[in-house]
Design a protein around this motif. Structure first.
Motif, PDB file in Angstrom:
ATOM      1  N   MET A 258       0.826  -1.188   0.000  1.00 38.62           N
ATOM      2  CA  MET A 258       0.000   0.000   0.000  1.00 38.62           C
ATOM      3  C   MET A 258       0.867   1.247   0.000  1.00 38.62           C
ATOM      4  N   GLU A 259       0.424   2.207  -0.726  1.00 41.77           N
ATOM      5  CA  GLU A 259       1.122   3.495  -0.778  1.00 41.77           C
ATOM      6  C   GLU A 259       0.842   4.270   0.505  1.00 41.77           C
ATOM      7  N   LYS A 260       1.873   4.739   1.128  1.00 45.56           N
ATOM      8  CA  LYS A 260       1.738   5.475   2.391  1.00 45.56           C
ATOM      9  C   LYS A 260       1.569   6.967   2.139  1.00 45.56           C
ATOM     10  N   GLN A 261       1.232   7.693   3.196  1.00 47.75           N
ATOM     11  CA  GLN A 261       1.104   9.144   3.113  1.00 47.75           C
ATOM     12  C   GLN A 261       2.481   9.747   2.862  1.00 47.75           C
ATOM     13  N   SER A 262       2.563  10.581   1.834  1.00 45.19           N
ATOM     14  CA  SER A 262       3.826  11.270   1.569  1.00 45.19           C
ATOM     15  C   SER A 262       3.538  12.586   0.861  1.00 45.19           C
ATOM     16  N   VAL A 263       4.379  13.577   1.143  1.00 45.66           N
ATOM     17  CA  VAL A 263       4.255  14.908   0.554  1.00 45.66           C
ATOM     18  C   VAL A 263       5.650  15.484   0.380  1.00 45.66           C
ATOM     19  N   CYS A 264       5.850  16.165  -0.739  1.00 46.06           N
ATOM     20  CA  CYS A 264       7.053  16.958  -0.941  1.00 46.06           C
ATOM     21  C   CYS A 264       6.586  18.390  -1.147  1.00 46.06           C
ATOM     22  N   ALA A 265       7.043  19.294  -0.304  1.00 43.64           N
ATOM     23  CA  ALA A 265       6.672  20.709  -0.381  1.00 43.64           C
ATOM     24  C   ALA A 265       7.881  21.509  -0.853  1.00 43.64           C
ATOM     25  N   ILE A 266       7.674  22.283  -1.908  1.00 43.90           N
ATOM     26  CA  ILE A 266       8.771  23.054  -2.491  1.00 43.90           C
ATOM     27  C   ILE A 266       8.407  24.533  -2.475  1.00 43.90           C
ATOM     28  N   PRO A 267       9.210  25.349  -1.801  1.00 44.85           N
ATOM     29  CA  PRO A 267       8.955  26.789  -1.808  1.00 44.85           C
ATOM     30  C   PRO A 267       9.096  27.364  -3.220  1.00 44.85           C
ATOM     31  N   GLU A 268       8.243  28.318  -3.543  1.00 48.04           N
ATOM     32  CA  GLU A 268       8.272  28.981  -4.844  1.00 48.04           C
ATOM     33  C   GLU A 268       8.447  30.479  -4.619  1.00 48.04           C
ATOM     34  N   GLU A 269       8.564  31.226  -5.684  1.00 48.31           N
ATOM     35  CA  GLU A 269       8.721  32.678  -5.563  1.00 48.31           C
ATOM     36  C   GLU A 269       7.475  33.301  -4.943  1.00 48.31           C
ATOM     37  N   ARG A 270       7.623  34.468  -4.376  1.00 48.35           N
ATOM     38  CA  ARG A 270       6.556  35.244  -3.737  1.00 48.35           C
ATOM     39  C   ARG A 270       5.876  34.479  -2.584  1.00 48.35           C
ATOM     40  N   ASN A 271       6.645  33.682  -1.849  1.00 47.05           N
ATOM     41  CA  ASN A 271       6.153  32.890  -0.712  1.00 47.05           C
ATOM     42  C   ASN A 271       5.143  31.823  -1.100  1.00 47.05           C
ATOM     43  N   GLY A 272       5.185  31.385  -2.341  1.00 51.10           N
ATOM     44  CA  GLY A 272       4.304  30.314  -2.786  1.00 51.10           C
ATOM     45  C   GLY A 272       4.864  28.952  -2.431  1.00 51.10           C
TER      46      GLY A 272
END
Length: 131
Positions: A1-15
């Motif tokens: 089973m696929e587990k919970q995962s997230v990759c968060a990448i900061p973008e310009e203008r605090n996005g």
């Protein structure tokens, strides 16, 4: 089973761009936008999901705490953050889909087509919101 995962990448203008294993990117985006104070600033938050499989329920709404944690960390540290839970962590932190009981009767015509269907379903929602 696929587990919970997230990759968060900061973008310009605090996005932030989130790569999340969610089955509801719109719901994830709305909640994480609230966490980061980005309501009304839609172009600053993107949630991307190429595919999500094997979630068995918790990928609809229960991925949001993981996505929120990764987004806050990436925003504060101004660098990419990946959160991937192991099975034991996921069961403790996220839980699972609420139990359901379903009873049904189906009536067929002689040609095999369905004539009638009666369904009664009960969901044990407990004290928390889930889909």
């Amino acid at each position: 089973m696929e587990k919970q995962s997230v990759c968060a990448i900061p973008e310009e203008r605090n996005g932030i761009t989130l790569y999340s294993s969610t089955q509801a990117p719109d719901f994830c985006r709305a909640v994480v936008a609230g966490i980061l104070g980005l309501h009304g600033k839609g172009s600053l938050l993107a949630v991307k999901c190429t595919r999500a499989g094997g979630g068995f329920g918790p990928k609809n709404s229960r991925n949001v705490p993981v996505a929120g944690a990764a987004a806050v960390a990436a925003h504060k540290l101004d660098q990419a953050v990946k959160v991937a839970l192991e099975a034991t962590q996921e069961h403790v932190a996220i839980g699972h889909r609420h139990s359901f009981k379903v009873q049904y009767k189906v009536g067929y015509k002689s040609d095999g087509s369905i004539q009638a269907c009666k369904v009664e379903a009960w969901g044990n929602g407990g004290c928390t919101h889930d889909f």
